[in-house]
Structures are given as C-alpha cells and as structure tokens.
Scaffold this active site. Structure first.
Site, PDB file in Angstrom:
ATOM      1  N   HIS A 168       0.862  -1.182   0.000  1.00 34.30           N
ATOM      2  CA  HIS A 168       0.000   0.000   0.000  1.00 34.30           C
ATOM      3  C   HIS A 168       0.898   1.231   0.000  1.00 34.30           C
ATOM      4  CE1 HIS A 168      -3.787  -1.929   2.022  1.00 34.30           C
ATOM      5  NE2 HIS A 168      -4.054  -1.675   0.752  1.00 34.30           N
ATOM      6  N   CYS A 264      -2.348   3.161   9.002  1.00 33.35           N
ATOM      7  CA  CYS A 264      -3.375   2.211   8.552  1.00 33.35           C
ATOM      8  C   CYS A 264      -4.569   2.177   9.494  1.00 33.35           C
ATOM      9  CB  CYS A 264      -2.822   0.794   8.485  1.00 33.35           C
ATOM     10  SG  CYS A 264      -1.439   0.593   7.400  1.00 33.35           S
TER      11      CYS A 264
HETATM   12  N1  ARG Z   1      -4.066  -6.869   6.582  1.00 30.62           N
HETATM   13  C1  ARG Z   1      -4.423  -5.657   5.945  1.00 30.62           C
HETATM   14  C2  ARG Z   1      -4.338  -5.844   4.440  1.00 30.62           C
HETATM   15  O1  ARG Z   1      -3.488  -6.510   3.996  1.00 30.62           O
HETATM   16  C3  ARG Z   1      -3.544  -4.539   6.370  1.00 30.62           C
HETATM   17  C4  ARG Z   1      -3.960  -3.228   5.845  1.00 30.62           C
HETATM   18  C5  ARG Z   1      -3.013  -2.141   6.133  1.00 30.62           C
HETATM   19  N2  ARG Z   1      -3.535  -0.931   5.753  1.00 30.62           N
HETATM   20  C6  ARG Z   1      -2.887   0.055   5.148  1.00 30.62           C
HETATM   21  N3  ARG Z   1      -3.483   1.148   4.891  1.00 30.62           N
HETATM   22  N4  ARG Z   1      -1.659  -0.132   4.712  1.00 30.62           N
HETATM   23  O2  ARG Z   1      -5.161  -5.349   3.720  1.00 30.62           O
END
Ligand code: ARG
Length: 703
Positions: A168, A264
């Site tokens: 991300h 996050c």
């Molecule tokens: N386990 C979640 C996923 O893989 C973690 C999300 C993390 N969020 C972020 N904005 N980076 O989607």
C-alpha cells in the site's frame, strides 16, 4: 484538542490475523495477542485524541482487518470514494464503511465492479492539498486513478509500487506538513521516483533506510508538527527534529503482524478542498489487439509482462481462444499507463510483438516534416527489424529497407507514396517522418508449435546452443549453406581476427573458394592477420603451426601492413603474388566483394580499410542487401552493426566463445537467428567437414 482535524478509527474487538493477503501476515496466523493489540490500539487512540477528534466506526465480527480504517475510502471535502478491495477477505468491510460515510453526510462514489482501489491506504493527499499521490501495482488498479481525478477534481500523480512488502502506498510514503515527504525510495519504480523528485524539492524529501521502513516508519500520522509512528531510529528522529517535527513513538507490533501500523489504523476524515485547484490526470488508456498462437508461443504472457514491466497495467477485455491446435487466438487488451511517455514506450514494444492499437486501426499514422537535413522530428517512431506497415490516407503502406533504429520516412512522388526506413543522417528536408505510435503495425509471423518444428532452423529457434549442440547446429548450417549456394543465393560473413588466431582462416578461405560466401565484412585486423599468416605463417607473431610465439614476431603484422601499403591494395598484392593464400586472397581471386571498416585502434591501416565510417556503414548495407544468411564469426563490433541493418527473416548464425555476444545477437526475437557458443576455429573446421560429407555421395556418383 485545539484543531478541527478528525480521524476515523475502529476498535480492535474482532482483530486477528486470520488469513494471508500480504507478506507480513505470512507465518502470523492467529499469532497476535488480542490483549496487547487492544492495549496498543488504545495507546494510539489516546495520543491522537490529544491532537484531534477521533470518530469511531463499530467493529464487525468476521472482518478482522476492519481496524485498518485507512482502507475504508478516500475523502476530500464532502466527497468520498469508497474502497473496492482486491481480496474477498476484505470486501465484506465495504458496506459498513459505506454506511458510516452516508450517516456522516458524505457523498459516496463507488467504482465499477472489478476495479480495485484501497482508499487512503493507496491515495495520499499532499498536506498542502495541491495534488493527490495515488499508488498502484499491488492492491489498487491504475485505471481507478482517473475516477479519483474526476470525482475529487484534483490532480492525481500515479506512483507504482514494486516491493511487495510495501503493498500500500501508505506503507512507504507519507506526505508531511509544510511540503515535507517521508518515504522509502526503493519501494517505487524509477519512473515514480523521478516523478517524486520533480514534485518535491530535495530539501523536503526525507528518504528513510530499510531498517526504518520495515518498522513502518512511513506509516505515520502527521498532525501539524507531530508525527506518530510505531518506531523510529535515532537517526530518523534527529532528521525529523531538524525539520521541525516531533516523533511520538507508540508500539504497534501486534498490527505489524497484519501488515499495518499507525496510519493504517486511522482515516483522516477532514481534508479541506482547495477550490482553485482542479483535476488533471495523466493516466492514459488504449485498447490493443493481438493475434496469433498466443498461448502456444507464450506471446500473450510476453505482452502482458511487458506492459507491467514498463510501468503500465492491463485488463484483458476479451480472449478468443483458437479451438484447434492450428487455429490462432485473439485478445483485446486495455492498456493503461501513468503518462503519455510511458504509454508510448509500452505501445511501441507491443507493436514489436505484432499488436495493433485498436482505435488506431482506423487512424492514419502521424507525420511530421523533416525541417533539418539529418535530423528527425522529436518523438519519431524508431524502427525495428520486423516488417512494418504504416497507415497513410486510409491505406496500409509497406515500409521498405526495413532495419533497426531508423526513422520511417515518407516521400511523395508522381509515382506514388513510399515509406522507407532511413537512418537519421540520411533524412532529407521535404520528407515526412512517422511520429508517435499510432497507425503503425508490424507483421510478425506467429507460427504454431507444429509449423515451427517443421522449419529447418527450428530446433535452435532463437536460442543459444551449448557445446554439445554445436555439431547439430553445424549440420543444419551446412545444409542451409548448400541450399543457398545451389539456388544462387547470398551469404554474407562478418568475421573478426579471432577467426585467424583460432586456426579458422584456412576453412573460411575454403568456404569462399567453394562459392559459399558472397560478401565479407570485417575490420582492418582480420585482413592484417590473415595476410600475416599467408606471408609469414604467424598470426600476431604466433606461429600458427606450432602455436608458439616467434622471436620478434610482434612486428610481423606491421611489416605486412607496410608491404601491402607499398603495393597500394590487397588486390595488387595478390596480383603481384605477394599473397598466395588465405581469406583475403580467396576474396580477390574469386571476385568476392569485401568491406573492411576501420576503427580507432587500427594499425596502418591497410589501404583497403575504409576509415570513413559513414562510407563503411553504407558499403556494409549495400553488401548485405538481399542476403539470405549471415554468418557472424567472432566479431562483436561488426556483427552488432550488421544485426542492426538486417531485417527479420534473414537467417543469422552467430558464433562466439563469449555467450554474452551470442545472446545479444540471437535475442532478436526472430526464429531465424541462432547463436552458437564455441571456438570459431573449431566451428569452421566442423562446418567444412560437414560440407564435404554433403558433397561426397554426389561426387561419388559422378566419378
Ligand atoms: N491486513 C491488511 C491488508 O493486507 C492490512 C492493511 C493495512 N492498511 C494500510 N493502509 N496499509 O489489507
């Protein structure tokens, strides 16, 4: 609690690592402690409440990742673009987030189905609100970016993520107040890094080290001068302090196990709109069509890989699978790229693979006039070795003189219109040149497996053969040489001095004598060493029979050059019987044209060596015209030069002891080229032997 900034969070009541959808989750299933997670989350909540207002969305059972509210959507002003999760594991969160947004007065936009976008996890506003940074590559599809630009009316800068640990954008990129940027450059491709460097001046870029990056230092929440994060090295803290930021560390290790941290776990829901700024998106898309034995030949994989490797993304719109082994398939693919430049490079690669740009099918090629002799207009289309056609006034015109790295020049004469490949220096004022990539197609033979196998050069198709295949290759080449000679065809040979050093000179001479070679291309050295051997029995002073250096032998080649210079040319020296054998001797005797192209390191040179390289290139091209086969014998320089001048379809055999040379030359993506990694002297002796075998039954019959 002075500011009006608001964040949305979601309590970790149902948080757990339940599945694996990013590398951090691997090996961590059910390994996080509920108790510690709650504690860590509450600590973060507590810190944020001191600097902003925190709203809460009710957690939902069965949706463990809902704590990561950054992925709920992307907010600007009163508008929100709802996330469309890539993984079904998270798709169930969408309606809950949607409900919260609606209840809180936001206008909710929803992307088309199957167009993944993961909210503020992959889209970060510049803290001055000047533009939106949007990520793609893992979770978010590039094609969603134009929607963001349209709905939020803001300029979108697309950044491509290339390290799966940083899947991300908010895991490796954090815009800070006052135009600062905290980020981890290796997580992005080079094009994106360039874009970042163009938008954020050097003093404002805070690039972090990997050790901080893997502690999620970029996954930080910034409110004014406060930056909240899981952990930061002393160096990073100092660096941030220098620029006026204060780091507040709060451990979020339980959430790291799911691939998330401070940022996050929050969604900034107050993002003011800057009215004076408007949308501007550089994402482009086009639809291409590609046909052939797409699966059989791996063509479709190559095409799709090429799109992503070059920074674009794709969507296969339809795929018509050929029903029988011999029938071809066709696919229509939508290609998106973050900018026009990237799109052009992707499309020109795809054209090389034989794809056509669909809407362009009905559009003519773009032409621009040559305004300065020897100079093409900017943005000119660079030609390849493949047969090419350009569409002009509704007609597809075949391009002549196909070669690599030229421009396509269009001339209009009373006889009609011609299109031809020209090297830059030959362009003339009054001609037009094809620019951009529209209205161009290359014709690629796409053989099915069966057809390919039926071809003679098939077994070595565009491959590099190893030692044990050498004999097999020699057989094929011998057979080919015979066929061409008997049909009155043309074989050109490029050769380096190694041919002589490795004892291949006599064999090459024999090939010439027996009519297998119609043109010889090389440099000063092959001729010098060949003549040295003919006159003195040495090559660069080494006795070719005994393989030992002869006393004073290192001067032999200079003496040879001097002698030939005295006679005025190689031919005159042959005539005077100064040279009585060897490669050059046979060329002269049998009227085989040769061209020796000079270089900076040439001794002498021989009177025959052409030191004007433009003339030499022209002469090479002339000698290569309509060749059926080219034997490239241990000369990287001359062979690559020749490769560039030669259209696809001409059989090329490249022999070199250095695999790199062979790979470079045989990697033309055409079936007709083959590389042999071996000693060139050995290759030539085997070849001559093999040709004899082909001849003997025939000779036996006549006698
Ligand atoms: N386990 C979640 C996923 O893989 C973690 C999300 C993390 N969020 C972020 N904005 N980076 O989607």
């Amino acid at each position: 609690m002075t500011s009006q900034i608001r964040f949305l969070m979601c309590a970790p009541n149902h948080y757990d690592v339940d599945y694996v959808i990013n590398p951090w989750m691997e090996g961590n299933i059910h390994k996080s402690s509920q108790e510690r997670a709650v504690e860590q989350w509450e600590q973060l909540h507590h810190i944020l409440k001191e600097h902003a207002i925190v709203d809460l969305v009710p957690p939902q059972k069965g949706w463990p990742d809902m704590v990561f509210t950054a992925n709920a959507g992307l907010i600007l002003g009163n508008t929100v673009v709802l996330s469309r999760f890539l993984h079904k594991e998270r798709q169930g969160e969408e309606p809950y987030f949607k409900q919260w947004f609606e209840e809180n007065g936001y206008t909710v936009y929803e992307l088309p189905k199957d167009l993944p976008f993961e909210g503020a996890g992959d889209a970060l506003l510049d803290r001055e609100g000047r533009w939106l940074w949007a990520g793609y590559g893992f979770r978010t599809e590039l094609d969603s970016h134009p929607y963001l630009a349209k709905w939020l009316d803001i300029e979108v800068l697309s950044l491509r993520l290339i390290d799966e640990r940083f899947y991300h954008l908010d895991t490796c990129f954090c815009p800070l107040a006052n135009g600062y940027l905290l980020y981890y450059p290796p997580a992005f491709d080079s094009y994106s890094n360039r874009l970042i460097e163009m938008r954020v001046q050097k003093e404002k870029r805070i690039a972090i080290a990997e050790a901080d990056a893997v502690n999620f230092a970029c996954n930080a929440v910034n409110v004014d001068h406060i930056v909240v994060m899981n952990k930061a090295s002393e160096a990073l803290k100092a660096r941030l302090a220098d620029t006026g930021f204060q780091v507040i560390e709060t451990p979020l290790t339980e959430f790291l196990k799911a691939g998330g941290a401070a940022k996050c776990l929050t969604l900034r829901v107050t993002e003011p709109v800057r009215e004076e700024l408007h949308a501007n998106v550089s994402v482009e898309s086009r639809i291409i069509r590609i046909e052939g034995h797409l699966l059989d030949s791996g063509l479709i994989n190559r095409a799709l890989d090429l799109i992503t490797d070059n920074g674009g993304s794709f969507q296969v719109l339809n795929f018509l699978l050929g029903e029988q082994r011999q029938s071809t398939s066709a696919a229509e693919v939508k290609v998106s790229a973050p900018s026009h430049d990237v799109m052009e490079s992707i499309i020109s690669h795809l054209i090389d693979l034989g794809a056509v740009d669909l809407p362009q099918d009905e559009r003519d090629a773009k032409l621009e006039p040559v305004t300065q002799a020897g100079v093409a207009p900017d943005d000119f289309y660079v030609s390849t070795i493949y047969p090419t056609e350009v569409r002009i006034k509704g007609e597809w015109v075949k391009v002549q003189n196909q070669r690599m790295d030229g421009a396509i020049a269009i001339t209009q004469s009373p006889k009609g219109l011609t299109a031809q490949c020209k090297i830059l220096r030959d362009l003339e004022v009054g001609e037009s040149v094809v620019v951009d990539v529209q209205g161009i197609r290359t014709i690629r033979k796409t053989e099915s497996r069966e057809q390919r196998n039926a071809q003679e050069f098939s077994f070595m198709s565009a491959g590099v053969s190893s030692e044990r295949r050498v004999e097999l290759v020699v057989e094929q080449v011998a057979w080919e040489l015979r066929k061409i000679r008997d049909a009155g065809g043309k074989v050109a040979v490029t050769a380096g001095p190694v041919v002589i050093h490795t004892g291949g000179g006599e064999h090459l001479a024999q090939l010439i004598r027996e009519g297998y070679v119609q043109a010889l291309l090389g440099g000063n050295a092959i001729a010098v060493h060949d003549i040295e051997q003919a006159m003195m029995g040495t090559s660069l002073g080494v006795d070719m029979k005994r393989g030992v250096a002869v006393r004073g032998g290192h001067r032999h080649h200079l003496k040879v050059i001097n002698t030939i210079r005295r006679y005025g040319s190689i031919a005159k020296a042959v005539e005077a019987r100064v040279i009585n054998s060897g490669v050059m001797y046979e060329c002269v005797r049998n009227g085989i044209p040769f061209c020796l192209a000079g270089s900076i390191r040439d001794d002498g040179p021989l009177p025959d060596t052409e030191m004007d390289l433009i003339k030499a290139q022209t002469e090479y091209a002339r000698l290569l015209k309509s060749a059926d086969m080219i034997l490239m014998l241990s000369s990287m320089l001359h062979s690559i030069g020749v490769g560039n001048m030669t259209p696809a379809g001409v059989k090329m055999v490249c022999v070199d002891i250095n695999p790199a040379v062979v790979t470079k030359l045989s990697d033309r993506g055409s079936v007709e080229s083959v590389g042999v990694v071996t000693d060139v002297g050995l290759f030539l002796s085997l070849l001559v032997q093999q040709l004899q075998k082909l001849t003997s039954p025939y000779t036996a019959k006549v006698s």
